[in-house]
Write a protein that holds these residues in place. Sequence first.
Motif, PDB file in Angstrom:
ATOM      1  N   SER A  18       0.583  -0.896   0.223  1.00 43.20           N
ATOM      2  CA  SER A  18       0.146  -0.143   0.041  1.00 43.20           C
ATOM      3  C   SER A  18       1.176   1.486  -0.290  1.00 43.20           C
ATOM      4  O   SER A  18       0.792   2.152  -0.918  1.00 43.20           O
ATOM      5  CB  SER A  18      -0.651   0.149   0.952  1.00 43.20           C
ATOM      6  OG  SER A  18      -1.874  -1.008   1.330  1.00 43.20           O
ATOM      7  N   LEU A  22       0.161   3.896  -2.780  1.00 38.81           N
ATOM      8  CA  LEU A  22       0.542   5.848  -3.228  1.00 38.81           C
ATOM      9  C   LEU A  22       1.414   6.721  -2.918  1.00 38.81           C
ATOM     10  O   LEU A  22       0.891   7.433  -3.076  1.00 38.81           O
ATOM     11  CB  LEU A  22      -0.208   4.762  -0.598  1.00 38.81           C
ATOM     12  CG  LEU A  22      -1.712   4.909  -0.516  1.00 38.81           C
ATOM     13  CD1 LEU A  22      -1.929   4.118   0.299  1.00 38.81           C
ATOM     14  CD2 LEU A  22      -2.662   5.129  -1.733  1.00 38.81           C
ATOM     15  N   LYS A  25       1.103   7.508  -6.184  1.00 32.79           N
ATOM     16  CA  LYS A  25       0.175   8.294  -7.004  1.00 32.79           C
ATOM     17  C   LYS A  25       0.893   9.626  -6.561  1.00 32.79           C
ATOM     18  O   LYS A  25      -0.316  10.944  -6.162  1.00 32.79           O
ATOM     19  CB  LYS A  25      -1.623   8.049  -6.196  1.00 32.79           C
ATOM     20  CG  LYS A  25      -1.878   6.436  -7.192  1.00 32.79           C
ATOM     21  CD  LYS A  25      -3.260   6.742  -6.630  1.00 32.79           C
ATOM     22  CE  LYS A  25      -3.564   5.396  -7.212  1.00 32.79           C
ATOM     23  NZ  LYS A  25      -3.448   5.910  -8.879  1.00 32.79           N
ATOM     24  N   MET A 476      -5.367   0.033  -1.151  1.00 28.79           N
ATOM     25  CA  MET A 476      -5.613   1.273  -2.310  1.00 28.79           C
ATOM     26  C   MET A 476      -6.300   1.507  -3.055  1.00 28.79           C
ATOM     27  O   MET A 476      -6.336   2.561  -2.933  1.00 28.79           O
ATOM     28  CB  MET A 476      -4.139   0.834  -2.687  1.00 28.79           C
ATOM     29  CG  MET A 476      -3.203   1.988  -3.586  1.00 28.79           C
ATOM     30  SD  MET A 476      -4.299   2.357  -5.182  1.00 28.79           S
ATOM     31  CE  MET A 476      -3.883   0.701  -5.597  1.00 28.79           C
ATOM     32  N   ARG A 480      -8.716   5.323  -2.470  1.00 30.33           N
ATOM     33  CA  ARG A 480      -9.352   5.661  -4.146  1.00 30.33           C
ATOM     34  C   ARG A 480     -10.353   6.021  -4.382  1.00 30.33           C
ATOM     35  O   ARG A 480     -11.122   7.000  -4.549  1.00 30.33           O
ATOM     36  CB  ARG A 480      -8.261   5.193  -5.685  1.00 30.33           C
ATOM     37  CG  ARG A 480      -8.159   5.372  -6.640  1.00 30.33           C
ATOM     38  CD  ARG A 480      -8.338   4.833  -7.497  1.00 30.33           C
ATOM     39  NE  ARG A 480      -8.329   3.628  -7.787  1.00 30.33           N
ATOM     40  CZ  ARG A 480      -9.880   4.037  -8.955  1.00 30.33           C
ATOM     41  NH1 ARG A 480      -9.866   4.970  -9.211  1.00 30.33           N
ATOM     42  NH2 ARG A 480     -10.081   2.532  -8.793  1.00 30.33           N
TER      43      ARG A 480
END
Length: 485
Positions: A18, A22, A25, A476, A480
């Motif tokens: 995760s 993340l 992103k 994750m 989102r």
Amino acid sequence: MNTTDVLVVGSGMGALTSAALLANKGLKVRIIEQNWQPGGCTSSYWRKGYVFETGATTLVGLGEGMPLQYVIDKTGIELPLRKLGLPMQVWLNGGIRVNRYEALEEWIAEAERVFGESGQRAFWTECFKVSQFVWQNSLRQLSFPPTRFIDVLASLKHFSFSQLAHLPYAFLSVEAVLKKHSLLENKPFVDFVNEQLLITAQNHMEQVNFLFGAAALCYTNYSNYYVDGGLLNLVLPLVKYVEDHGGQIVYREKVESVSRTASGYRVQTNKGAYETEYLISGIPVNNTQKLFSRGSIALKTKATMMSEQLNSAFQMGIGFVPHRHFDSIHHQIHLSEPLPETGSASIFVSLNHPQDTDRTDVSGERVMSVSTHLPNPQHRLIDNSVVEKAIIKVLIKHDFFKPENLKVYHSSGPKSWQKWTGRQWGFVGGYPQYLNIKPWQMLDCRIDGYKAYQVGDTVYPGQGIPGVTLSGIIAMEKLRLDWKV
């Protein structure tokens, strides 16, 4: 007070998955780890000139449609892997050796040689077909289990009639499928299946549903890998990726409580406090509940398992001088009588790869990790020396080393596991599979219905590194979906 976008409690494979996704992103990620190095049950440690694994020793999950491959493809992380030729050997009572070949046809021929032709081809063909379905759909249904309308919409987007056709397997136990193929009277095969299921499903055939059981029994029919230097070198690239993307990992710091703020959470540790918008808990849900209750947060789920439903492990680390060639680095040995103190019917042995010279200080020596299940760990007091002697006797009997070539050994039980990982009662291996818990009844990763998410082997039980990696991907994805990150 330190602030971050995402605070991750623990640094096991689910948590690091995760964290890396993340960070990919663009979120700022901080990882809090109570130990002095990352990985939890997927790590390694040095002792007396040898590098031993802390828990997990087998590695699958790479290849098309597999969880670890998904992480690699998303991040570009490179891992130092060796593909294994023969994933495992199983030593049955009576001295019969079973080679767990990767190729299905080769494996079926071996199963027929050892257990007889009756029912083997039909069982393993069905088993492999179902395992393929499980892995092909695991990354398509990332909102699983669906607990919100947004999850249902995401699930419907990736719905197929194949998923509907395989639904009945969730209601069938592995035992029922053995019965279907007239294999229940084949005692050596029943024993083989039960001990193999313990490795990845953490339970026996009457409790494991066939969807999970097929994946568990066929994991040697997928590419298996080894990491030079130990599995610590599997997690370090993930840590580096987070750090390279503006994140941070803090060691020797223990989270004591989690409380709610206007926009997220306040996380109190033994060294200070942090504020974060999102929180990922990579420790078992049993431990997570305690952290949140101390912060007066009512959790969404209270469906935790108790000690009598769980397993810890007795593990030995052994350094030795080899006197022969080994066809495989992974071995399961069935015992002619229960192991003293533990009652185990088998032990699992993992050797370092013969070409890996990074796990011993002395050239030519090798290292092995030996483990066995220890049920209901809460009140288990065992005499380690008795178990050590019994295991060494078994290993000598099966010619793993000669008595004079044994250089060093040590062992650990529930108390050691609790100290190393912080897991309640020192339970490891995650939540076992139980037939009354269908796949859609697994714990949702949403901890409190807000911005906290759970990963690890208590939300995606009993499937080793692929399962916990998948749990990190699912968390994750739900984060989102919930917050349009």
